[in-house]
Write a protein that holds these residues in place. Structure first.
Motif, PDB file in Angstrom:
ATOM      1  N   VAL A 195       0.632  -1.175  -0.042  1.00 20.62           N
ATOM      2  CA  VAL A 195      -0.013   0.059  -0.011  1.00 20.62           C
ATOM      3  C   VAL A 195       1.087   1.249   0.036  1.00 20.62           C
ATOM      4  CG1 VAL A 195      -1.652   1.447   1.042  1.00 20.62           C
ATOM      5  CG2 VAL A 195      -1.768  -1.314   1.310  1.00 20.62           C
ATOM      6  N   GLN A 196       0.561   2.045  -0.808  1.00 22.01           N
ATOM      7  CA  GLN A 196       1.324   3.536  -0.974  1.00 22.01           C
ATOM      8  C   GLN A 196       0.423   4.715  -0.591  1.00 22.01           C
ATOM      9  OE1 GLN A 196       1.573   1.307  -3.965  1.00 22.01           O
ATOM     10  NE2 GLN A 196       3.123   0.149  -2.413  1.00 22.01           N
ATOM     11  N   MET A 197       0.617   5.688  -0.015  1.00 23.29           N
ATOM     12  CA  MET A 197      -0.062   6.890   0.206  1.00 23.29           C
ATOM     13  C   MET A 197       0.906   7.914  -0.641  1.00 23.29           C
ATOM     14  SD  MET A 197      -0.598   9.372   3.507  1.00 23.29           S
ATOM     15  CE  MET A 197      -2.073   8.554   4.171  1.00 23.29           C
ATOM     16  N   VAL A 198       0.219   8.706  -1.492  1.00 23.95           N
ATOM     17  CA  VAL A 198       0.817   9.442  -2.524  1.00 23.95           C
ATOM     18  C   VAL A 198       0.369  11.128  -2.447  1.00 23.95           C
ATOM     19  CG1 VAL A 198       1.679   9.999  -4.630  1.00 23.95           C
ATOM     20  CG2 VAL A 198       1.449   7.515  -3.962  1.00 23.95           C
ATOM     21  N   GLU A 207       5.770  12.644  -2.844  1.00 23.47           N
ATOM     22  CA  GLU A 207       6.111  12.104  -1.837  1.00 23.47           C
ATOM     23  C   GLU A 207       5.154  10.946  -1.460  1.00 23.47           C
ATOM     24  OE1 GLU A 207       6.559  13.833   2.852  1.00 23.47           O
ATOM     25  OE2 GLU A 207       5.845  15.217   1.430  1.00 23.47           O
ATOM     26  N   ILE A 208       5.788   9.893  -0.895  1.00 25.84           N
ATOM     27  CA  ILE A 208       5.032   8.595  -0.645  1.00 25.84           C
ATOM     28  C   ILE A 208       5.193   8.319   1.047  1.00 25.84           C
ATOM     29  CG2 ILE A 208       4.995   7.989  -2.945  1.00 25.84           C
ATOM     30  CD1 ILE A 208       6.735   5.796  -2.057  1.00 25.84           C
ATOM     31  N   ALA A 228       3.950   3.843  -7.101  1.00 27.17           N
ATOM     32  CA  ALA A 228       3.428   5.153  -6.861  1.00 27.17           C
ATOM     33  C   ALA A 228       3.624   6.085  -8.028  1.00 27.17           C
ATOM     34  CB  ALA A 228       4.222   5.678  -5.606  1.00 27.17           C
ATOM     35  N   ALA A 229       5.031   5.931  -8.600  1.00 25.92           N
ATOM     36  CA  ALA A 229       5.402   7.051  -9.628  1.00 25.92           C
ATOM     37  C   ALA A 229       4.559   6.433 -10.994  1.00 25.92           C
ATOM     38  CB  ALA A 229       7.036   6.843 -10.029  1.00 25.92           C
ATOM     39  N   SER A 230       4.105   4.978 -11.168  1.00 22.33           N
ATOM     40  CA  SER A 230       3.549   4.604 -12.292  1.00 22.33           C
ATOM     41  C   SER A 230       2.132   4.897 -12.215  1.00 22.33           C
ATOM     42  CB  SER A 230       3.856   3.205 -12.497  1.00 22.33           C
ATOM     43  OG  SER A 230       5.113   2.873 -12.890  1.00 22.33           O
ATOM     44  N   ALA A 231       1.359   4.839 -11.027  1.00 22.29           N
ATOM     45  CA  ALA A 231       0.155   5.331 -10.916  1.00 22.29           C
ATOM     46  C   ALA A 231      -0.170   6.620 -11.095  1.00 22.29           C
ATOM     47  CB  ALA A 231      -0.346   4.786  -9.416  1.00 22.29           C
ATOM     48  N   SER A 232       0.889   7.511 -10.696  1.00 18.08           N
ATOM     49  CA  SER A 232       0.719   8.966 -10.707  1.00 18.08           C
ATOM     50  C   SER A 232       0.889   9.383 -12.253  1.00 18.08           C
ATOM     51  CB  SER A 232       1.614   9.542 -10.118  1.00 18.08           C
ATOM     52  OG  SER A 232       1.770   9.346  -8.732  1.00 18.08           O
ATOM     53  N   TYR A 233       1.595   8.447 -12.973  1.00 17.35           N
ATOM     54  CA  TYR A 233       1.994   8.848 -14.442  1.00 17.35           C
ATOM     55  C   TYR A 233       0.675   8.556 -15.416  1.00 17.35           C
ATOM     56  CZ  TYR A 233       4.053   8.689 -19.217  1.00 17.35           C
ATOM     57  OH  TYR A 233       4.385   8.711 -20.359  1.00 17.35           O
ATOM     58  N   LYS A 234      -0.213   7.111 -14.925  1.00 21.06           N
ATOM     59  CA  LYS A 234      -1.115   6.731 -15.535  1.00 21.06           C
ATOM     60  C   LYS A 234      -2.351   7.646 -15.501  1.00 21.06           C
ATOM     61  CE  LYS A 234      -3.720   3.065 -17.185  1.00 21.06           C
ATOM     62  NZ  LYS A 234      -3.467   2.534 -18.640  1.00 21.06           N
ATOM     63  N   LYS A 235      -2.477   8.282 -14.143  1.00 16.75           N
ATOM     64  CA  LYS A 235      -3.549   9.510 -14.034  1.00 16.75           C
ATOM     65  C   LYS A 235      -3.233  10.707 -14.522  1.00 16.75           C
ATOM     66  CE  LYS A 235      -4.990   9.210  -9.741  1.00 16.75           C
ATOM     67  NZ  LYS A 235      -6.312   9.673  -9.867  1.00 16.75           N
TER      68      LYS A 235
END
Length: 285
Positions: A195-198, A207-208, A228-235
């Motif tokens: 689990v990651q909080m971003v 920041e995570i 976390a970086a990939s989820a941020s990029y996907k969005k």
């Protein structure tokens, strides 16, 4: 029975050479070795097996005794061990994990020892069946997940191991420590999940905070940084090259057009030692 202990930004692992291990790798023994009061103490154990001069295998154990598919920090720590102790003189080699084959490169040295390592971590997938997440086949992007009386939007993915990412306006360590175990063990995730909080700081910086499956709250994690970086990029929240800030320090993630991910960061040896006969006796009985 020799070992070394190293950390990647505060995420520490014990490394053993498979050829030298003379005790069974049971769940009980892993938990005891990782215990910070009754054992050596660590966030996990890495078991190295050499195949040839350019190929190696690793088994990665969590402190609860379970086995992990992949660890970005663990891979960098193992790569440093392989290079520093001359299992190879090559600066590029491969490590096989349960989560797939990865390529590592020693990008910076200090006095003949590896200081910074780049890892080709593999490809990201958001497909539910490949993470896995229960339900019909779909990409898990901003999907609602109910945790007791709270509903949060999560983006889930795999990079050889499973991750669940949620976004916040402000980092709250108590919240990740509270929600982390509930999300990790949620029935939607049959293999449990990291689990990651971003918090997105800018198009090239996030920041995570991390709750690691089988380990709990963790100062840093390589695979979590990639997730976390990939989820941020996907969005569409960041560019494809991202600086990931954690309590333990900073890692650098690059997301390629084919959704493969490169991770760059340090690893540092803390000490090497030898298990006592008294402790070995406990591990063998």
């Amino acid at each position: 029975m020799e070992f070394i202990k190293s950390h990647g930004l505060g995420n520490d692992y014990i490394v053993f050479d498979k050829e030298k291990i003379n005790f069974p790798l049971t769940e009980k023994n892993v938990r005891l070795i990782c215990d910070r009061n009754y054992g050596i103490g660590s966030d996990g154990i890495l078991i190295l097996e050499k195949i040839n001069n350019q190929e190696f295998k690793v088994r990665i154990f969590n402190p609860d005794g379970s086995e992990a598919e992949k660890s970005g920090n663990g891979i960098r720590i193992l790569a440093k061990y392989i290079y520093d102790y001359r299992y190879t003189t090559e600066k590029e080699f491969y490590i096989y994990t349960l989560g797939g084959k990865v390529k590592v490169s020693i990008v910076e040295e200090q006095k003949g020892r590896a200081k910074s390592i780049e890892v080709e971590m593999g490809k990201i997938t958001f497909k539910s069946s490949e993470i896995p997440v229960l339900g019909s086949e779909r990409e898990i992007i901003d999907e609602e997940l109910k945790i007791n009386d709270e509903t949060i939007k999560v983006t889930c993915l795999s990079i050889g191991n499973p991750h669940c990412v949620f976004f916040v306006d402000e980092i709250n360590e108590e919240k990740i420590k509270s929600l982390g175990p509930k999300i990790e063990n949620h029935p939607m995730f049959p293999n449990r999940i990291n689990v990651q909080m971003v918090k997105v700081l800018s198009p090239d910086k996030i920041e995570i905070r991390i709750w690691e499956r089988g380990a709990g709250y963790t100062l840093a994690s390589g695979s979590s940084s990639c997730a976390a970086a990939s989820a941020s990029y996907k969005k569409g929240l960041v560019n494809n090259q991202v600086e990931v800030i954690m309590p333990g320090g900073v890692l650098h993630v690059k997301i390629n057009p084919d959704w493969s991910v490169n991770l760059v960061g340090p690893a540092e040896e803390v000490f090497k030692g030898e298990l006592s006969q008294e402790f070995l006796f406990k591990l063998k009985t």
